[in-house]
Design a protein around this motif. Sequence first.
Motif, PDB file in Angstrom:
ATOM      1  N   LEU A  88       5.879   2.535   1.849  1.00 12.91           N
ATOM      2  CA  LEU A  88       5.837   2.904   3.258  1.00 12.91           C
ATOM      3  C   LEU A  88       6.412   4.294   3.445  1.00 12.91           C
ATOM      4  O   LEU A  88       7.518   4.588   3.003  1.00 12.91           O
ATOM      5  CB  LEU A  88       6.640   1.890   4.089  1.00 12.91           C
ATOM      6  N   GLN A  89       5.638   5.155   4.092  1.00 12.65           N
ATOM      7  CA  GLN A  89       6.060   6.526   4.333  1.00 12.65           C
ATOM      8  C   GLN A  89       5.676   6.908   5.760  1.00 12.65           C
ATOM      9  O   GLN A  89       4.562   6.644   6.194  1.00 12.65           O
ATOM     10  CB  GLN A  89       5.377   7.467   3.347  1.00 12.65           C
ATOM     11  N   HIS A  90       6.602   7.532   6.447  1.00 11.93           N
ATOM     12  CA  HIS A  90       6.339   7.904   7.837  1.00 11.93           C
ATOM     13  C   HIS A  90       6.923   9.278   8.101  1.00 11.93           C
ATOM     14  O   HIS A  90       8.073   9.561   7.726  1.00 11.93           O
ATOM     15  CB  HIS A  90       6.967   6.876   8.784  1.00 11.93           C
ATOM     16  N   ILE A  91       6.130  10.144   8.719  1.00 10.46           N
ATOM     17  CA  ILE A  91       6.599  11.465   9.136  1.00 10.46           C
ATOM     18  C   ILE A  91       6.539  11.496  10.659  1.00 10.46           C
ATOM     19  O   ILE A  91       5.450  11.483  11.239  1.00 10.46           O
ATOM     20  CB  ILE A  91       5.735  12.583   8.530  1.00 10.46           C
ATOM     21  N   PRO A  92       7.677  11.527  11.334  1.00  7.88           N
ATOM     22  CA  PRO A  92       7.701  11.367  12.798  1.00  7.88           C
ATOM     23  C   PRO A  92       7.387  12.635  13.592  1.00  7.88           C
ATOM     24  O   PRO A  92       7.275  12.574  14.813  1.00  7.88           O
ATOM     25  CB  PRO A  92       9.131  10.908  13.062  1.00  7.88           C
ATOM     26  N   GLN A 139      -0.589  13.945  11.184  1.00  8.02           N
ATOM     27  CA  GLN A 139      -0.679  12.746  12.020  1.00  8.02           C
ATOM     28  C   GLN A 139      -2.102  12.408  12.446  1.00  8.02           C
ATOM     29  O   GLN A 139      -2.369  11.266  12.838  1.00  8.02           O
ATOM     30  CB  GLN A 139       0.211  12.896  13.262  1.00  8.02           C
ATOM     31  N   GLY A 143      -5.861   7.084   7.335  1.00  5.10           N
ATOM     32  CA  GLY A 143      -4.848   6.477   6.476  1.00  5.10           C
ATOM     33  C   GLY A 143      -4.984   6.902   5.029  1.00  5.10           C
ATOM     34  O   GLY A 143      -3.987   7.185   4.347  1.00  5.10           O
ATOM     35  N   GLN A 146      -3.833  10.567   4.644  1.00  2.00           N
ATOM     36  CA  GLN A 146      -2.371  10.652   4.662  1.00  2.00           C
ATOM     37  C   GLN A 146      -1.788  10.192   3.327  1.00  2.00           C
ATOM     38  O   GLN A 146      -0.847  10.805   2.805  1.00  2.00           O
ATOM     39  CB  GLN A 146      -1.809   9.790   5.797  1.00  2.00           C
ATOM     40  N   HIS A 147      -2.355   9.138   2.781  1.00  2.00           N
ATOM     41  CA  HIS A 147      -1.835   8.612   1.516  1.00  2.00           C
ATOM     42  C   HIS A 147      -2.057   9.609   0.383  1.00  2.00           C
ATOM     43  O   HIS A 147      -1.156   9.831  -0.440  1.00  2.00           O
ATOM     44  CB  HIS A 147      -2.509   7.277   1.199  1.00  2.00           C
ATOM     45  N   GLN A 150       0.578  12.251   0.630  1.00  2.95           N
ATOM     46  CA  GLN A 150       1.883  11.825   0.122  1.00  2.95           C
ATOM     47  C   GLN A 150       1.893  11.781  -1.405  1.00  2.95           C
ATOM     48  O   GLN A 150       2.900  12.141  -2.040  1.00  2.95           O
ATOM     49  CB  GLN A 150       2.251  10.462   0.697  1.00  2.95           C
TER      50      GLN A 150
END
Length: 270
Positions: A88-92, A139, A143, A146-147, A150
């Motif tokens: 799980l990776q999140h960039i706010p 953002q 999906g 984004q993956h 990362q």
Amino acid sequence: MMFTLKNVSYTIKTRKGDRTLVNVPELRIPKHKFTALIGPNGAGKTTLLNMLSGDEEPTTGEIRFDDYLLQDYTIAELAQKRCVLPQLQHIPFAINVMAVLSMGLMPHGVSYRHEGAHNVMMEVAEHLQLTHLLDRTYQVLSGGEQHRTQIGRVLVQALFELETCGEDRLLLLDEPFNHLDLYHQKHLLKYFKTLQEKGITIVCVMHDLNQALHAADQCVVLKQGELHGVYQVNELKDGRILGEVFNIPFVELTNQEHPNAHSLSIFGYE
């Protein structure tokens, strides 16, 4: 050896008492090889990976990394020797793909303007089909995009140190093929082979057994938190051992016209 584990366990406290999530009496993970961690859900694969990364300390036993106790490394030293891709990776905050890739340079104290760093970033972006997305806001990506971004960040971290210092590097990856379509899965597998040839060791949690049997040099098999065994890929191809672990029969599929093609299927039995 890259890793040597002896009498390693990881235990948590619950209302019903202590619960051991992982128990590994002995395990060796060699350098420059692709080691897949496989097993059913809840077998302890991610917990084991977290202990190898130094993010979790074992309750008992010792883990040696390049002949030194893992716990004796500082965070800064680990950041320059191993690269971790969590599930799980999140960039706010809103940043573009180029900025995410450049995060892989942070442990090395350089920016993307560094000539060697820029070259590494462009190489990774090309291999992961990210070149046309570099200016895109992270953002708004799909999906899968984004993956891949990362994954690129982690590879930039590993390759920059490898290219500048020439030392062995380690990738610890938790299900890197999730969210990727078949085209990008195939190309990522191919890129991993190239990275191995450059001297990078890969330890990877995998759920797709056919991918693991195709990509890995050895498989660490876990079941209900216990180490079932360490197997060479050829030992698992008939499905017998994996059938015991997953409690489901497998059908071995082969193709006479393509002898290197091989897969296991859960379909074919009533």
